[in-house]
Design a protein around this motif. Sequence first.
Motif, PDB file in Angstrom:
ATOM      1  N   ARG A  94       0.737  -1.194   0.076  1.00  0.00           N
ATOM      2  CA  ARG A  94       0.076  -0.031   0.166  1.00  0.00           C
ATOM      3  C   ARG A  94       0.665   1.248  -0.019  1.00  0.00           C
ATOM      4  N   LEU A  95       2.119   1.322   0.184  1.00  0.00           N
ATOM      5  CA  LEU A  95       2.930   2.248   0.436  1.00  0.00           C
ATOM      6  C   LEU A  95       2.976   2.981  -1.320  1.00  0.00           C
ATOM      7  N   GLN A  96       2.761   2.263  -2.201  1.00  0.00           N
ATOM      8  CA  GLN A  96       2.667   2.611  -3.424  1.00  0.00           C
ATOM      9  C   GLN A  96       1.629   3.516  -3.912  1.00  0.00           C
ATOM     10  N   VAL A  97       0.468   3.202  -3.070  1.00  0.00           N
ATOM     11  CA  VAL A  97      -0.920   3.958  -3.132  1.00  0.00           C
ATOM     12  C   VAL A  97      -0.707   5.245  -2.462  1.00  0.00           C
ATOM     13  N   LEU A  98      -0.075   5.080  -1.230  1.00  0.00           N
ATOM     14  CA  LEU A  98       0.238   6.362  -0.589  1.00  0.00           C
ATOM     15  C   LEU A  98       1.039   7.271  -1.351  1.00  0.00           C
ATOM     16  N   ALA A  99       1.914   6.814  -1.857  1.00  0.00           N
ATOM     17  CA  ALA A  99       2.741   7.568  -2.785  1.00  0.00           C
ATOM     18  C   ALA A  99       2.326   8.437  -3.903  1.00  0.00           C
ATOM     19  N   ALA A 100       1.189   7.575  -4.425  1.00  0.00           N
ATOM     20  CA  ALA A 100       0.532   8.263  -5.659  1.00  0.00           C
ATOM     21  C   ALA A 100      -0.451   9.522  -5.095  1.00  0.00           C
ATOM     22  N   TYR A 101      -0.976   9.146  -3.838  1.00  0.00           N
ATOM     23  CA  TYR A 101      -1.865   9.940  -3.152  1.00  0.00           C
ATOM     24  C   TYR A 101      -1.010  11.270  -2.833  1.00  0.00           C
ATOM     25  N   THR A 102       0.150  11.265  -2.403  1.00  0.00           N
ATOM     26  CA  THR A 102       1.085  12.308  -2.072  1.00  0.00           C
ATOM     27  C   THR A 102       1.565  13.057  -3.385  1.00  0.00           C
ATOM     28  N   ASN A 103       1.672  12.179  -4.203  1.00  0.00           N
ATOM     29  CA  ASN A 103       2.022  13.144  -5.620  1.00  0.00           C
ATOM     30  C   ASN A 103       1.076  13.860  -6.033  1.00  0.00           C
ATOM     31  N   GLY A 104      -0.202  13.304  -5.906  1.00  0.00           N
ATOM     32  CA  GLY A 104      -1.624  13.994  -6.352  1.00  0.00           C
ATOM     33  C   GLY A 104      -1.821  15.442  -5.742  1.00  0.00           C
ATOM     34  N   ILE A 105      -1.319  15.253  -4.669  1.00  0.00           N
ATOM     35  CA  ILE A 105      -1.610  16.512  -3.630  1.00  0.00           C
ATOM     36  C   ILE A 105      -0.393  17.635  -3.847  1.00  0.00           C
ATOM     37  N   PHE A 106       0.876  16.985  -4.254  1.00  0.00           N
ATOM     38  CA  PHE A 106       1.840  17.873  -4.486  1.00  0.00           C
ATOM     39  C   PHE A 106       1.689  18.420  -6.127  1.00  0.00           C
ATOM     40  N   LEU A 107       0.924  17.863  -6.869  1.00  0.00           N
ATOM     41  CA  LEU A 107       0.573  18.330  -8.303  1.00  0.00           C
ATOM     42  C   LEU A 107      -0.506  19.385  -7.960  1.00  0.00           C
ATOM     43  N   ILE A 108      -1.327  19.372  -7.016  1.00  0.00           N
ATOM     44  CA  ILE A 108      -2.347  20.545  -6.739  1.00  0.00           C
ATOM     45  C   ILE A 108      -1.513  21.687  -6.363  1.00  0.00           C
ATOM     46  N   GLY A 109      -0.599  21.653  -5.449  1.00  0.00           N
ATOM     47  CA  GLY A 109       0.330  22.650  -5.132  1.00  0.00           C
ATOM     48  C   GLY A 109       0.904  23.249  -6.015  1.00  0.00           C
ATOM     49  N   LEU A 110       1.735  22.523  -6.802  1.00  0.00           N
ATOM     50  CA  LEU A 110       2.582  22.792  -7.955  1.00  0.00           C
ATOM     51  C   LEU A 110       1.686  23.909  -8.888  1.00  0.00           C
ATOM     52  N   THR A 111       0.439  23.246  -9.282  1.00  0.00           N
ATOM     53  CA  THR A 111      -0.773  24.075  -9.978  1.00  0.00           C
ATOM     54  C   THR A 111      -0.909  25.333  -9.477  1.00  0.00           C
ATOM     55  N   ILE A 112      -1.140  25.459  -8.166  1.00  0.00           N
ATOM     56  CA  ILE A 112      -1.397  26.747  -7.740  1.00  0.00           C
ATOM     57  C   ILE A 112      -0.331  27.806  -7.677  1.00  0.00           C
ATOM     58  N   TRP A 113       0.901  27.231  -7.615  1.00  0.00           N
ATOM     59  CA  TRP A 113       1.947  28.070  -7.744  1.00  0.00           C
ATOM     60  C   TRP A 113       2.272  28.523  -9.320  1.00  0.00           C
ATOM     61  N   ILE A 114       2.173  27.733 -10.117  1.00  0.00           N
ATOM     62  CA  ILE A 114       2.108  28.067 -11.496  1.00  0.00           C
ATOM     63  C   ILE A 114       1.155  29.152 -11.948  1.00  0.00           C
ATOM     64  N   VAL A 115      -0.177  28.932 -11.562  1.00  0.00           N
ATOM     65  CA  VAL A 115      -1.110  29.996 -12.002  1.00  0.00           C
ATOM     66  C   VAL A 115      -0.724  31.595 -11.127  1.00  0.00           C
ATOM     67  N   TRP A 116      -0.255  31.473  -9.903  1.00  0.00           N
ATOM     68  CA  TRP A 116      -0.054  32.584  -9.210  1.00  0.00           C
ATOM     69  C   TRP A 116       1.117  33.336  -9.847  1.00  0.00           C
ATOM     70  N   GLU A 117       2.301  32.452 -10.141  1.00  0.00           N
ATOM     71  CA  GLU A 117       3.334  33.262 -11.090  1.00  0.00           C
ATOM     72  C   GLU A 117       3.010  33.648 -12.154  1.00  0.00           C
ATOM     73  N   SER A 118       1.986  32.859 -13.066  1.00  0.00           N
ATOM     74  CA  SER A 118       1.585  33.389 -14.254  1.00  0.00           C
ATOM     75  C   SER A 118       0.988  34.767 -14.239  1.00  0.00           C
ATOM     76  N   ILE A 119       0.128  35.019 -13.293  1.00  0.00           N
ATOM     77  CA  ILE A 119      -0.973  36.022 -13.079  1.00  0.00           C
ATOM     78  C   ILE A 119      -0.025  37.189 -12.895  1.00  0.00           C
ATOM     79  N   GLN A 120       1.329  36.983 -11.931  1.00  0.00           N
ATOM     80  CA  GLN A 120       2.341  38.121 -11.592  1.00  0.00           C
ATOM     81  C   GLN A 120       2.940  38.450 -12.948  1.00  0.00           C
ATOM     82  N   ARG A 121       3.309  37.576 -13.980  1.00  0.00           N
ATOM     83  CA  ARG A 121       3.815  37.735 -15.062  1.00  0.00           C
ATOM     84  C   ARG A 121       3.263  38.547 -16.415  1.00  0.00           C
ATOM     85  N   PHE A 122       1.772  38.364 -16.055  1.00  0.00           N
ATOM     86  CA  PHE A 122       0.911  39.317 -17.029  1.00  0.00           C
ATOM     87  C   PHE A 122       1.186  40.724 -16.707  1.00  0.00           C
ATOM     88  N   TYR A 123       1.172  41.022 -15.461  1.00  0.00           N
ATOM     89  CA  TYR A 123       1.438  42.416 -14.923  1.00  0.00           C
ATOM     90  C   TYR A 123       2.780  42.910 -15.286  1.00  0.00           C
TER      91      TYR A 123
END
Length: 314
Positions: A89-118
């Motif tokens: 089940r460690l693999q499933v836990l790793a996949a879940y953690t990766n998913g959470i990471f991806l969401i965090g990364l997305t928020i960061w990219i969007v934030w950076e992108s908005i800054q760069r528009f200005y």
Amino acid sequence: MHHHGHSHANDDEGHHHPVASRKQMLWAVILTGSFMLVEVVGGLISGSLALLADAGHMLTDAAALLLAFYAMTLSAKPADSQRTFGYGRLQVLAAYTNGIFLIGLTIWIVWESIQRFYEPNPIQSATMLVVATLGLIVNIVVFKILHSASGTNINVRSAMLHVLGDLLGSVGAIAAALIIWQWGILWVDPLLSIFVSVLILRSAYHVIKDSSHILLEGKPQELDTQQIHNDLMALDGVVDIHHMHLWSISEQEPLMTFHALIKDDYPGDDMIDVMLELLRVKHGLTHATIQVERSNCVENTEAVACIDTATNPK
């Protein structure tokens, strides 16, 4: 009197991963990690925040792949007294953690992108183009390596989604570099970043959904509880099937337990064999634990007391 039946036909199978897929995963980690450093240097030289953002993306990729590799290595460990189901089940836990990471990364990219528009910053498009093209090649290689190893493994699949997001990021960076080089339109860079973010978010949602279903002891998607119940009930000598539980350790390891109330004149052990055979042949369930009860069982909330009149005439 209780009869317990266990079928452990493939107790070990679910825990072992071909060494090949672990090797592939290690190669993916090395390639991604090395290229991330190239992108950091390229981003600093060219002044492209897109490349630096992509390097940040590759850093989470490398972390995701490393996590996946580590989970693969650990989940191959045999069961012990502390982890009686093993480490699958460690693999499933790793996949879940990766998913959470991806969401965090997305928020960061969007934030950076908005800054760069200005505040668009000057970019050396030629350097950006070269690095982005190299990035695309590396990502395609890593994606192919992982694709051949993914199969039914949610962990490798989640790592693959990281790389797919990165691959799209590289395509975006190449397009942005060409547009900036040709027309000097700087806002195209953050626009493409947001588009990639949406794709990453969609992937993350599916990874989190699938892995949390397994972590919450959800029923394996491919198994039909009602159909299994009906098939067992249709067997000669079976009076009732209850306390049925279906879950899985990892995607490859479905498990089942249930109580079967059978007629007095049917031998318990034979009935267990018949039921296990049905589960294996018709539903592909190779790990089931069955408790057989007699029709004159007295059941209360504490326990099930069964009097087998054949062996205990008093």
